[in-house]
Design a protein around this motif. Sequence first.
Motif, PDB file in Angstrom:
ATOM      1  N   LEU A 210      14.688  60.727   4.140  1.00 42.10           N
ATOM      2  CA  LEU A 210      14.651  60.007   5.419  1.00 42.10           C
ATOM      3  C   LEU A 210      15.769  60.471   6.343  1.00 42.10           C
ATOM      4  O   LEU A 210      15.521  60.797   7.508  1.00 42.10           O
TER       5      LEU A 210
ATOM      6  N   ALA B 272      21.237  54.226   6.063  1.00 43.48           N
ATOM      7  CA  ALA B 272      19.898  53.807   5.647  1.00 43.48           C
ATOM      8  C   ALA B 272      19.930  53.120   4.281  1.00 43.48           C
ATOM      9  O   ALA B 272      20.774  53.438   3.434  1.00 43.48           O
TER      10      ALA B 272
ATOM     11  N   CYS C  85      18.092  50.700   8.908  1.00 35.70           N
ATOM     12  CA  CYS C  85      18.868  51.835   9.398  1.00 35.70           C
ATOM     13  C   CYS C  85      19.884  51.369  10.434  1.00 35.70           C
ATOM     14  O   CYS C  85      19.703  50.333  11.072  1.00 35.70           O
TER      15      CYS C  85
ATOM     16  N   THR D 112      11.413  56.683  12.418  1.00 35.79           N
ATOM     17  CA  THR D 112      11.426  56.101  11.079  1.00 35.79           C
ATOM     18  C   THR D 112      10.016  55.687  10.666  1.00 35.79           C
ATOM     19  O   THR D 112       9.609  55.866   9.517  1.00 35.79           O
TER      20      THR D 112
END
Length: 423
Positions: free
Chosen positions: A35, A49, A62, A72
Amino acid sequence: MSVWALGLNHTTAPLDLRGRFAFALDQIAPTLQSLRSSFAPGHHPQVEAAIISTCNRTEIYCASEHIALDHTFGWLAQSGGVAPALLRSHAYTLHNDEAARHAFRVASGLDSMVLGEAQILGQMKDAVRAAETAGALGSTLNQLFQRSFAVAKEVRTATEIGAHSISMAAAAVRLAGQLFEDLRSTRVLFVGAGEMIDLAATHFAAKEPKSIAIANRTLERGEKLASRFGGEAMRLADLPSRLAEFDIIVSCTASTLPIIGLGAVERALKARKHRPMFMVDLAVPRDIEPEVKALEDIYLYTVDDLAQVVQQGQANRQAAVAQAEVIIDAGVQSFMHWLGQRGTVPLIQQLNAQADEWRAAEMTRARKLLAKGEPVEAVLEAMSRGLTQKMMHGAMAELHAGDAASREQTAQTISRLFLRKER
């Protein structure tokens, strides 16, 4: 600094869709790395995150200078292999105070299938430790979660939100008791050896069934759990051939594919001469193929099927919800105040650096004057005058710049900053 969150849970998405976004605890670190690295090169180290993944929810939290919800969202859809439109129709997105309030409500058990259940708090703490170990947790999310835990503790201490709550494991026992007249005559099999199975086994063991068995991929771990209940342990590979021995099967593993198939259950029923079997699939994704539910003499329940049972008694706790929300609101306000102050940190650091630079320059000049034999009093006077002039130069320049309106506004600001009377 901004905070955002997105996710899906038991109220917004069906079980099979939630299963596509389920992450085992040992998958959290590489998933967080994926991510964070998905953001623009050179940017992702600044993105904090954390991922919370349980049977009933998957949520991403986040924090960064700028909210990146769309990015995201796209990453999550891709990781689950679903179209963004499908995910968006079942997901929720939150930012700043909304994200904080949601985290506090989740930790306090207000957003759970079982109102007031405490298990989610432990799962959140596990998720935070995993994010911290992965190096993905910064000061902002750390504050958010630590405050979540503190609020949850206050809610449970000051209210009766958790009173009389029915856990998923207790609900399974209740349903099994409706099918079998006497649970002491049943043989119970637990598939897996994690926290949920531990809880379920504890509840069923209290009913003193005829026998208890634990089937697990790692035999040693299965034996450790089975020994607590005077049961036996077996390998997961032996499950199909021994399924017919058991009246009750409760399964909850981290497998990404079903481990109990339709064919195995059909063969077990035949061997049992169609004596009923009670099955509970607590796993997300599923451990038991959904087609099994259509078989006669099979009573299969998933986590979603247990919803109606666990909601019983919820009305008795609604009065405590209002009290809990007041505590949560206070926690949100406190966190947002802290977050707002974080925005001034870079300016404070710049001011301190500038002041240190001025101080160092005046100290250097003072040492040179002392080395030349200048009187100490004269050097101190020159140093204090030099520091004062440096500090006042910007304010004086602003007072002489701009139009009359801007000068008036500047004058008020300078008065507030420099002409405060000590109290």
